[in-house]
Design a protein around this motif. Structure first.
Motif, mmCIF file in Angstrom:
data_model
loop_
_atom_site.group_PDB
_atom_site.id
_atom_site.type_symbol
_atom_site.label_atom_id
_atom_site.label_comp_id
_atom_site.label_asym_id
_atom_site.label_seq_id
_atom_site.Cartn_x
_atom_site.Cartn_y
_atom_site.Cartn_z
ATOM 1 N N PHE A 1 -62.059 86.127 -66.203
ATOM 2 C CA PHE A 1 -63.048 85.267 -65.557
ATOM 3 C C PHE A 1 -62.393 84.062 -64.900
ATOM 4 C CE2 PHE A 1 -66.148 81.844 -65.481
ATOM 5 C CZ PHE A 1 -67.329 82.464 -65.084
ATOM 6 N N ASN A 2 -61.432 83.467 -65.577
ATOM 7 C CA ASN A 2 -60.790 82.255 -65.064
ATOM 8 C C ASN A 2 -59.758 82.530 -63.976
ATOM 9 O OD1 ASN A 2 -62.206 80.452 -66.680
ATOM 10 N ND2 ASN A 2 -60.672 80.464 -68.310
ATOM 11 N N THR A 3 -59.096 83.678 -64.044
ATOM 12 C CA THR A 3 -57.947 83.894 -63.162
ATOM 13 C C THR A 3 -58.170 84.929 -62.069
ATOM 14 O OG1 THR A 3 -57.012 85.567 -64.653
ATOM 15 C CG2 THR A 3 -56.351 83.271 -65.006
ATOM 16 N N ASP A 4 -59.140 85.841 -62.250
ATOM 17 C CA ASP A 4 -59.288 86.939 -61.294
ATOM 18 C C ASP A 4 -60.687 87.062 -60.696
ATOM 19 O OD1 ASP A 4 -56.640 88.189 -61.432
ATOM 20 O OD2 ASP A 4 -57.169 88.617 -63.504
ATOM 21 N N ARG A 5 -61.697 86.602 -61.383
ATOM 22 C CA ARG A 5 -63.058 86.793 -60.887
ATOM 23 C C ARG A 5 -63.386 85.721 -59.852
ATOM 24 N NH1 ARG A 5 -68.335 86.017 -60.549
ATOM 25 N NH2 ARG A 5 -69.811 87.598 -61.241
ATOM 26 N N ILE A 6 -63.750 86.150 -58.641
ATOM 27 C CA ILE A 6 -64.139 85.189 -57.611
ATOM 28 C C ILE A 6 -65.618 84.857 -57.752
ATOM 29 C CG2 ILE A 6 -62.333 85.911 -56.020
ATOM 30 C CD1 ILE A 6 -64.433 87.513 -54.482
ATOM 31 N N HIS A 7 -66.003 83.636 -57.336
ATOM 32 C CA HIS A 7 -67.372 83.148 -57.482
ATOM 33 C C HIS A 7 -67.887 82.671 -56.126
ATOM 34 C CE1 HIS A 7 -67.237 82.931 -61.984
ATOM 35 N NE2 HIS A 7 -65.939 82.938 -61.704
ATOM 36 N N GLY A 8 -69.032 83.183 -55.731
ATOM 37 C CA GLY A 8 -69.627 82.750 -54.475
ATOM 38 C C GLY A 8 -69.964 81.282 -54.462
ATOM 39 N N SER A 9 -70.277 80.720 -55.618
ATOM 40 C CA SER A 9 -70.659 79.304 -55.697
ATOM 41 C C SER A 9 -69.486 78.365 -55.464
ATOM 42 C CB SER A 9 -71.284 79.011 -57.063
ATOM 43 O OG SER A 9 -70.375 79.336 -58.105
ATOM 44 N N ALA B 1 -68.161 72.150 -64.709
ATOM 45 C CA ALA B 1 -69.210 72.391 -63.723
ATOM 46 C C ALA B 1 -68.656 72.530 -62.312
ATOM 47 C CB ALA B 1 -70.238 71.261 -63.769
ATOM 48 N N HIS B 2 -67.551 71.861 -62.007
ATOM 49 C CA HIS B 2 -67.002 71.926 -60.650
ATOM 50 C C HIS B 2 -66.322 73.264 -60.371
ATOM 51 C CE1 HIS B 2 -64.962 70.905 -56.947
ATOM 52 N NE2 HIS B 2 -63.810 71.231 -57.499
ATOM 53 N N SER B 3 -65.451 73.692 -61.275
ATOM 54 C CA SER B 3 -64.653 74.892 -61.039
ATOM 55 C C SER B 3 -65.243 76.146 -61.665
ATOM 56 C CB SER B 3 -63.237 74.690 -61.594
ATOM 57 O OG SER B 3 -63.267 74.565 -63.003
ATOM 58 N N ARG B 4 -66.239 75.987 -62.541
ATOM 59 C CA ARG B 4 -66.839 77.097 -63.306
ATOM 60 C C ARG B 4 -65.867 77.651 -64.349
ATOM 61 N NH1 ARG B 4 -70.331 75.175 -60.276
ATOM 62 N NH2 ARG B 4 -72.086 76.371 -59.440
ATOM 63 N N ARG B 5 -64.746 76.991 -64.562
ATOM 64 C CA ARG B 5 -63.749 77.505 -65.499
ATOM 65 C C ARG B 5 -64.221 77.380 -66.942
ATOM 66 N NH1 ARG B 5 -57.663 75.003 -66.249
ATOM 67 N NH2 ARG B 5 -56.956 76.416 -67.919
ATOM 68 N N ILE B 6 -63.916 78.396 -67.733
ATOM 69 C CA ILE B 6 -64.168 78.337 -69.177
ATOM 70 C C ILE B 6 -63.006 77.593 -69.815
ATOM 71 C CG2 ILE B 6 -64.483 79.652 -71.305
ATOM 72 C CD1 ILE B 6 -65.528 81.961 -69.506
ATOM 73 N N LEU B 7 -63.301 76.429 -70.390
ATOM 74 C CA LEU B 7 -62.264 75.599 -71.006
ATOM 75 C C LEU B 7 -62.139 75.855 -72.501
ATOM 76 C CD1 LEU B 7 -63.093 72.226 -69.232
ATOM 77 C CD2 LEU B 7 -61.338 73.895 -68.598
ATOM 78 N N GLY B 8 -63.233 76.207 -73.123
ATOM 79 C CA GLY B 8 -63.224 76.464 -74.551
ATOM 80 C C GLY B 8 -64.247 77.520 -74.909
#
Length: 232
Positions: free
Chosen positions: A200-208, A84-91
């Motif tokens: 998504f994890n390495t290149d896509r920037i997120h406004g949130s 939830a903090h980083s928006r990263r997909i872990l699995g």
């Protein structure tokens, strides 16, 4: 009755219990009265999040959900776990059946991802989902507890109980599934999803997260917390 005809003497209650644990439901003629939750167990975990998804560091809150992808070979189900903090997909996991093993495999990948990066335990972590039967199954809840993770399940009928995960999956559907389809089968969906997750994890920037990528957000978080931990 089919099992007994084939020589297996098994009680009906045993079959019902196993179906609940695996998230399997029989076909019901007509409209289902409760499409949100096929497992109305009173003992399911409480909602520890209550729509408050903001967190100040990684590994405080994971949110999980799955979605449907139509292919020429039939439905494919794709499950995700996000920090939830980083928006990263872990699995993540793609499969042709929507059962508890689908979301368990997704959870195992998230655990492996964090352990590979040095995590030695998951105390203080909350794992939040909606009230779907695959997430309220006994085997899934027990797996979280085995790892020291606090399970959290949203309220039945609450459209915003898992809004963060749904929003993240909405990006997946709009940026990949709806944009690149039609899809042939689960193998094609799986390969494309793997590439999208990496991007998504390495290149896509997120406004949130202040126009950072998820990995950049985690690196920034670690850079802030490590001096505090040494000082403590």
């Amino acid at each position: 009755m089919r099992l007994r005809r084939e020589g297996h003497d098994i009680a009906r209650c045993t079959v019902e219990r196993l179906m609940r644990e695996l998230g399997i439901a029989g076909v019901v003629r007509g409209r289902r009265k409760n499409p949100v939750d096929a497992d109305p167990r009173e003992s399911r975990p409480a909602d520890l999040v209550d729509r408050h998804f903001a967190r100040f560091r990684t590994n405080q809150l994971w949110v999980a959900d799955f979605t449907y992808v139509w292919t020429w070979s039939g439905w494919v189900y794709v499950a995700f776990v996000f920090d939830a903090h980083s928006r990263r997909i872990l699995g993540w996991r793609a499969a042709t059946s929507m059962t508890t093993p689908l979301v368990l495999d997704c959870l195992e990948m998230a655990l492996w991802t964090r352990r590979r990066e040095g995590a030695t335990g998951f105390a203080g972590l909350t794992h939040h989902t909606d009230a779907g039967s695959v997430y309220t199954s006994i085997s899934f809840t027990d797996r979280l507890i085995d790892e020291g993770i606090d399970p959290s399940v949203g309220s039945v009928g609450d459209a915003y109980d898992n809004a963060l995960a749904e929003s993240q999956i909405g990006l997946y559907k709009s940026e990949l599934i709806h944009h690149e389809g039609p899809w042939r089968d689960v193998d094609q969906v799986e390969v494309a999803t793997a590439g999208w997750v990496q991007w998504f994890n390495t290149d896509r920037i997120h406004g949130s997260i202040d126009d950072l990528t998820p990995l950049e957000a985690e690196q920034f978080s670690y850079a802030l917390t490590e001096p505090l931990e040494r000082a403590g």
